[in-house]
Design a protein around this motif. Structure first.
Motif, PDB file in Angstrom:
ATOM      1  N   UNK A 152      46.523  30.133  18.632  1.00 42.52           N
ATOM      2  CA  UNK A 152      46.604  31.595  18.809  1.00 42.52           C
ATOM      3  C   UNK A 152      45.357  32.110  19.529  1.00 42.52           C
ATOM      4  N   UNK A 153      44.218  31.536  19.130  1.00 46.89           N
ATOM      5  CA  UNK A 153      42.962  31.939  19.743  1.00 46.89           C
ATOM      6  C   UNK A 153      42.957  31.592  21.228  1.00 46.89           C
ATOM      7  N   UNK A 154      43.678  30.522  21.602  1.00 44.04           N
ATOM      8  CA  UNK A 154      43.779  30.176  23.023  1.00 44.04           C
ATOM      9  C   UNK A 154      44.393  31.343  23.790  1.00 44.04           C
ATOM     10  N   UNK A 155      45.481  31.908  23.239  1.00 40.61           N
ATOM     11  CA  UNK A 155      46.146  33.025  23.903  1.00 40.61           C
ATOM     12  C   UNK A 155      45.206  34.216  24.006  1.00 40.61           C
ATOM     13  N   UNK A 156      44.560  34.538  22.884  1.00 38.31           N
ATOM     14  CA  UNK A 156      43.688  35.714  22.863  1.00 38.31           C
ATOM     15  C   UNK A 156      42.562  35.562  23.872  1.00 38.31           C
ATOM     16  N   UNK A 157      41.963  34.369  23.918  1.00 38.08           N
ATOM     17  CA  UNK A 157      40.857  34.145  24.847  1.00 38.08           C
ATOM     18  C   UNK A 157      41.289  34.335  26.291  1.00 38.08           C
ATOM     19  N   UNK A 158      42.394  33.679  26.678  1.00 36.16           N
ATOM     20  CA  UNK A 158      42.859  33.800  28.063  1.00 36.16           C
ATOM     21  C   UNK A 158      43.260  35.232  28.374  1.00 36.16           C
ATOM     22  N   UNK A 159      44.012  35.858  27.452  1.00 32.07           N
ATOM     23  CA  UNK A 159      44.507  37.205  27.716  1.00 32.07           C
ATOM     24  C   UNK A 159      43.371  38.205  27.850  1.00 32.07           C
ATOM     25  N   UNK A 160      42.297  38.022  27.075  1.00 28.27           N
ATOM     26  CA  UNK A 160      41.205  38.993  27.133  1.00 28.27           C
ATOM     27  C   UNK A 160      40.628  39.081  28.538  1.00 28.27           C
ATOM     28  N   UNK A 161      40.608  37.948  29.247  1.00 27.76           N
ATOM     29  CA  UNK A 161      40.083  37.979  30.619  1.00 27.76           C
ATOM     30  C   UNK A 161      41.052  38.706  31.556  1.00 27.76           C
ATOM     31  N   UNK A 162      42.362  38.484  31.346  1.00 27.68           N
ATOM     32  CA  UNK A 162      43.339  39.181  32.190  1.00 27.68           C
ATOM     33  C   UNK A 162      43.265  40.685  31.964  1.00 27.68           C
ATOM     34  N   UNK A 163      43.021  41.102  30.704  1.00 29.97           N
ATOM     35  CA  UNK A 163      42.844  42.532  30.417  1.00 29.97           C
ATOM     36  C   UNK A 163      41.606  43.056  31.131  1.00 29.97           C
ATOM     37  N   UNK A 164      40.534  42.277  31.071  1.00 33.03           N
ATOM     38  CA  UNK A 164      39.303  42.690  31.754  1.00 33.03           C
ATOM     39  C   UNK A 164      39.572  42.888  33.241  1.00 33.03           C
ATOM     40  N   UNK A 165      40.369  41.981  33.823  1.00 29.93           N
ATOM     41  CA  UNK A 165      40.693  42.087  35.247  1.00 29.93           C
ATOM     42  C   UNK A 165      41.403  43.411  35.532  1.00 29.93           C
ATOM     43  N   UNK A 166      42.312  43.796  34.625  1.00 29.81           N
ATOM     44  CA  UNK A 166      43.058  45.038  34.788  1.00 29.81           C
ATOM     45  C   UNK A 166      42.119  46.248  34.772  1.00 29.81           C
ATOM     46  N   UNK A 167      41.169  46.253  33.831  1.00 29.74           N
ATOM     47  CA  UNK A 167      40.308  47.428  33.700  1.00 29.74           C
ATOM     48  C   UNK A 167      39.158  47.430  34.696  1.00 29.74           C
ATOM     49  N   UNK A 168      38.935  46.322  35.387  1.00 32.16           N
ATOM     50  CA  UNK A 168      37.955  46.325  36.479  1.00 32.16           C
ATOM     51  C   UNK A 168      38.578  46.879  37.756  1.00 32.16           C
ATOM     52  N   UNK A 169      39.890  46.658  37.921  1.00 33.01           N
ATOM     53  CA  UNK A 169      40.568  47.183  39.113  1.00 33.01           C
ATOM     54  C   UNK A 169      40.635  48.706  38.994  1.00 33.01           C
ATOM     55  N   UNK A 170      40.946  49.411  40.091  1.00 33.00           N
ATOM     56  CA  UNK A 170      40.891  50.873  39.960  1.00 33.00           C
ATOM     57  C   UNK A 170      42.233  51.498  39.609  1.00 33.00           C
ATOM     58  N   UNK A 171      43.256  50.697  39.330  1.00 38.85           N
ATOM     59  CA  UNK A 171      44.538  51.250  38.897  1.00 38.85           C
ATOM     60  C   UNK A 171      44.345  52.037  37.605  1.00 38.85           C
ATOM     61  N   UNK A 172      43.489  51.522  36.737  1.00 43.42           N
ATOM     62  CA  UNK A 172      43.261  52.174  35.462  1.00 43.42           C
ATOM     63  C   UNK A 172      41.944  52.941  35.469  1.00 43.42           C
ATOM     64  N   UNK A 173      41.502  53.337  36.650  1.00 43.16           N
ATOM     65  CA  UNK A 173      40.284  54.136  36.732  1.00 43.16           C
ATOM     66  C   UNK A 173      39.007  53.329  36.617  1.00 43.16           C
ATOM     67  N   UNK A 174      39.091  52.029  36.883  1.00 39.98           N
ATOM     68  CA  UNK A 174      37.927  51.167  36.711  1.00 39.98           C
ATOM     69  C   UNK A 174      37.045  51.140  37.939  1.00 39.98           C
ATOM     70  N   UNK A 175      36.210  50.124  37.978  1.00 44.39           N
ATOM     71  CA  UNK A 175      35.198  49.990  39.008  1.00 44.39           C
ATOM     72  C   UNK A 175      35.752  49.674  40.378  1.00 44.39           C
ATOM     73  N   UNK A 176      36.998  49.198  40.422  1.00 43.70           N
ATOM     74  CA  UNK A 176      37.544  48.771  41.704  1.00 43.70           C
ATOM     75  C   UNK A 176      37.077  47.399  42.110  1.00 43.70           C
ATOM     76  N   UNK A 177      36.762  46.559  41.138  1.00 40.38           N
ATOM     77  CA  UNK A 177      36.316  45.202  41.436  1.00 40.38           C
ATOM     78  C   UNK A 177      37.430  44.198  41.153  1.00 40.38           C
ATOM     79  N   UNK A 178      37.473  43.138  41.917  1.00 38.12           N
ATOM     80  CA  UNK A 178      38.349  42.039  41.593  1.00 38.12           C
ATOM     81  C   UNK A 178      37.603  41.104  40.658  1.00 38.12           C
ATOM     82  N   UNK A 179      38.189  40.772  39.513  1.00 34.30           N
ATOM     83  CA  UNK A 179      37.530  39.826  38.626  1.00 34.30           C
ATOM     84  C   UNK A 179      37.579  38.463  39.291  1.00 34.30           C
ATOM     85  N   UNK A 180      36.443  37.861  39.430  1.00 34.26           N
ATOM     86  CA  UNK A 180      36.385  36.548  40.059  1.00 34.26           C
ATOM     87  C   UNK A 180      35.417  36.605  41.198  1.00 34.26           C
ATOM     88  N   UNK A 181      35.511  35.606  42.051  1.00 29.63           N
ATOM     89  CA  UNK A 181      34.556  35.609  43.134  1.00 29.63           C
ATOM     90  C   UNK A 181      35.209  35.043  44.362  1.00 29.63           C
TER      91      UNK A 181
END
Lengths: 244, 244, 244, 244, 244, 244
Positions: free
Chosen positions: F1-30
């Motif tokens: 279960x923790x595997x799911x939570x760990x992976x998903x938390x990063x995908x959520x971070x990606x969503x809130x970094x993008x500007x669709x949700x009013x974020x920084x407008x950054x792409x998570x990653x490099x």
């Protein structure tokens, strides 16, 4: 040859970070629970690529800067899966990276004449004490304002408490490996000269070799060299044609 | 700590292979078209693993020997995808590997007392000239018959034209990194001693720490040490119980 | 197609190393505690690259030889992180590698005519008994002095107690995969012939295809073939121009 | 030993997929532009792990099934970065995987007695023609309903046009490698018997060896074997105690 | 820029697979014991490569289709060791892959005009309910018959119960990263225009830039655009020459 | 279960970094030429490991902090070759990392009761505007002083211009995948209850399950829960024995 220089420059940095030579007493690389050594590499050519490869392999944190996005992309591709921090030479990012890192490798090659000076004395003066600067470009004038040519007997000096290693010919530290490498490159050319009936024929058939010649039959055939030493320059293309 | 020693031992080998220190003039590692440096590592413990990891990372060809197939398997698993040559200590294979290699790292740890001597003087005498021997086990007596303790001031000597590096405390080359590492291990123990109300309670609760103590309240509590220096030995278990 | 041949050649080697076919009884590859199988690959073209890739994947120790440092570097780059032993065709290194290895894959392709013979009978005679030689270049004459064409019914023979596999068309072992591969290459060419209004137009527009034609409208258009069979040769370039 | 069996089973599959032995004519593995071979592996123990490792290395698409999520996780961890398709033995997913794949490796080991039969004849009958089934568990009864013991002389039979390879002792294909592996395991035990003063002492000190003994001084000491052949069973623990 | 679009398209797919947005409730990627998400990528250009790289990194099962075997091979080489399923656009294989997958990324770029429509409505209608289609090629007309342009406010619609995301400018989701990327590309061009004495000189010296211009001094210089909007077209080459 | 939570938390971070949700407008990653996103992960348990794995896979720069050097070492080993920045919770290093990063994932699990609060409000107030904090430990009280429980309808709030995502049950974003995962864990337990003749027998035989029970036959059997809600606590061990 640049492969050797790139790899060796990191091994030299490791030596000067350890405290045998009066350095910081750090192990180059990283291991669990201890923040890894930070290494900044200027230039994403072959030297830079092999320096990055070796530093990553040792576990260090690597940042590569280059003015060309295409060279950075090639380096990224060649390093395969281990993605590295790459950035164009954006001054704010670059200076911040240099003042917080432990080692800087300068490996910027000029296409003509002197290599560009990308790190000013002011930036060097803000580096952490006992940091290490290795200026591989020193044979083209160096890319740090504080660089001065040194030699294998006294390879380093300190400025602003930063250790500078500025020996022009790093590869001569590992002469046996270097001579293997040179043999691998020159042997086929020499065989080709033999097979094709003399140097002139090889030059005639092979524009790549034509461009690599500095002097031919007593004539300086490199424009940059001729300008630098104020000697008469002869165009090799014309020499070749006239000889046929 | 063994992680540091393992990685550092390879960097030291790199130094003594280069010709700055009168070595062979070889670059430790490998690059296209030149046969890579061959490194033999004796012992597949943590020191051996990190030496192997670092040597592989630099591109060298690595052979690891250990008497235990289980330790070899753990090392193989930890190194992940880059499969290495591993072998049990089969004398013919081992001696052949040693006489053809460029560097031997001795990292065999004894469970009790002195580390076993696995490489005889005769084998060392057949090694290639200017090869490098780094005896990490020297603090337990060394695993080469030709080893003699050296120090950071005169770290190497030559026997049979083989460079021997036998400094007992390799980690003191990188004291800053080493002290980080020690802090990471001791800080939780010290915090625990504080939390649990004194050293005695920590010893009482924690058999691991009990076993690691050499001296407690003036009594030698390590059987091996007591035997070696001919001192009276007291069993810590009994001391602990009697103190409760 | 060369990808198939390269990978398949290693699988064939695995078969002839096992004792089902009277071989050495070795498993191709390596696993913990047992010295890995040694494989020498001659030629760093696509066949050599895929043979190296497959052999490495199985855990074998691989040494690749080629006369060109540039082909070796490309192979090294394509294999990514798993650095291999690569060397130019330095005779001493090459012969030593061959007499100590378990398998040799010959994959040297000539640019014109016959592939060069790089391994002499004398060297083969010194190889370990039951070693395996797979001569992929046999359709161009082979790169071992001891090679003789065989076929899928009697694919191997022994000379000096070395098993020789010299079937010219290795890919026909896996005809289904091979025909997929050929379809992937020819389908776009055939579609292009249809789209552009006939074969002549495709030839006219596409110098690459022009160079790959052996016979066109009853004329031999390959210089090498014409020479070999003593047939009149017609230059396709001239044919094409005259047809317009 | 299971490492050898796992790796070898994939090499055998490669042989029976090629058309030399009347197979499908496929190359095991994958290469650009051609859908890769699909391999289903039943069981995530050591055999399964090494089969998966080898198949992945050759470029095949691998699906591993096991009833235990913990064994699957260990396999995933050991395979490192190359994540594979793993699934618990969910019947719908399993059957769908089997009927669409090219090769199935059965490597399920029972903790007691016979290995469980997880693939029914009905599923085998729906497999693609010329698919290959390799039943490594055949020495414990096999995990396919259609399995029947074969031998190295006639290793395969066909049922429902599926090639079955059911030789109990796969490792005897590579006897030299296998005997190395056995030596690595038995040599330390034999040395230990010598050192500790006889077999009885080794058995007394080492419960692991105690459990591995089938017969001791004429008594059957394995419950499963005694039951199977209807022989009187003696508990080794009691024998050992009574001998002291 | 295509690097950003490729990576971002997978992150968008992850969002629409989760049930926050009414999707299937699946985690994009894979983890032990659960069959991984299947992702089909159409097109092996830079967008496809970075989509594949990101999807693989998350643990998904990836299938890449392209009409060119050469683009597939480049993608395979760039992805390094993690071999992926690649296939030419063979209709049977393609349709089967699409109806069984969870996500399709359409990233086919036309060399001229509209991108080819490779997935028919009939195929889409057979996809699993709540599957996700991301048509990156929508700015060139899209490669799904069912695609219709959407925008960042209402980015998706459903057809045949398949979620379609067809926002033409995906990169504007991450404007800060995108503007960095554009700066990296345009800054050297602008610097070059400054250095070389005006735009005209840069155009004159640099055929690459010449080809990238759409409008120059009020003239439409792109043939495709002129045709599309029925505007008079002027050849930039002629403009440039006449200006000299 | 923790595997799911760990992976998903990063995908959520990606969503809130993008500007669709009013974020920084950054792409998570490099990606090449742009400094990569910096992610700090607190806690090196399974959640932390899978978050690190996913973030690295996307190309981000990852720093993992944990109070235990052993957990860090396990994480490092499991991540294989891609060495990450790991550090014990040294306050200076930790705070510096947090104020310069783009995303912090809090994944510290308490062994008893509430998770420790390791990031103070003061540190959060110094973070870069629009940074993202994901507090996975929120179900145990959270490890940021500024955390407050949110839900899937209003998942985020801003404090000091930092986006906080504090939904206690992250896995319910991907319910289908989560239920697969739970089934994989519970199915064998349920089968075992059936096989062994009732729940009581399973509890009797299996101390692991015994410890995981919160309530049994109307009695609270978890000490922590009983304390928290002030309910009478019964020791399950005693209940089990008395029932036999």
């Amino acid at each position: 040859m640049s492969e050797i220089v790139g790899s060796t420059s990191i091994l030299i940095a490791a030596e000067y970070l350890s405290n045998v030579t009066g350095g910081k007493g750090l192990m180059l690389g990283g291991f669990t629970g201890v923040p890894p050594t930070e290494i900044v590499i200027l230039g994403a050519g072959t030297v830079g690529e092999y320096a990055a490869r070796t530093a990553l392999a040792l576990g260090a944190e690597v940042k590569v800067f280059d003015s060309s996005i295409y060279r950075l992309r090639r380096l990224q591709n060649n390093l395969g899966n281990s993605r590295v921090f790459t950035s164009v030479m954006q001054p704010i990012v670059l200076n911040k990276a240099i003042v917080t890192c432990d080692v800087v490798i300068g490996a910027i090659r000029a296409s003509h004449g002197r290599s560009p000076c990308v790190v000013m004395e002011e930036t060097v003066s803000k580096m952490k004490p006992h940091s290490v600067v290795i200026d591989v470009s020193i044979d083209q004038g160096g890319c740090f304002e504080t660089s001065e040519v040194t030699n294998h007997t006294n390879p380093v000096f300190r400025k602003h408490d930063v250790i500078h290693y500025c020996v022009p010919n790093i590869a001569s530290r590992v002469p046996r490996t270097a001579s293997y490498a040179l043999t691998n490159i020159f042997a086929p050319i020499l065989l080709d000269i033999g097979d094709s009936g003399g140097l002139m024929n090889t030059i005639w058939n092979n524009p790549g070799i034509r461009e690599a010649l500095y002097i031919y039959q007593g004539n300086v055939t490199s424009k940059d060299l001729a300008d630098m030493f104020n000697l008469p320059f002869k165009d090799l293309e014309l020499l070749v044609v006239s000889n046929q």
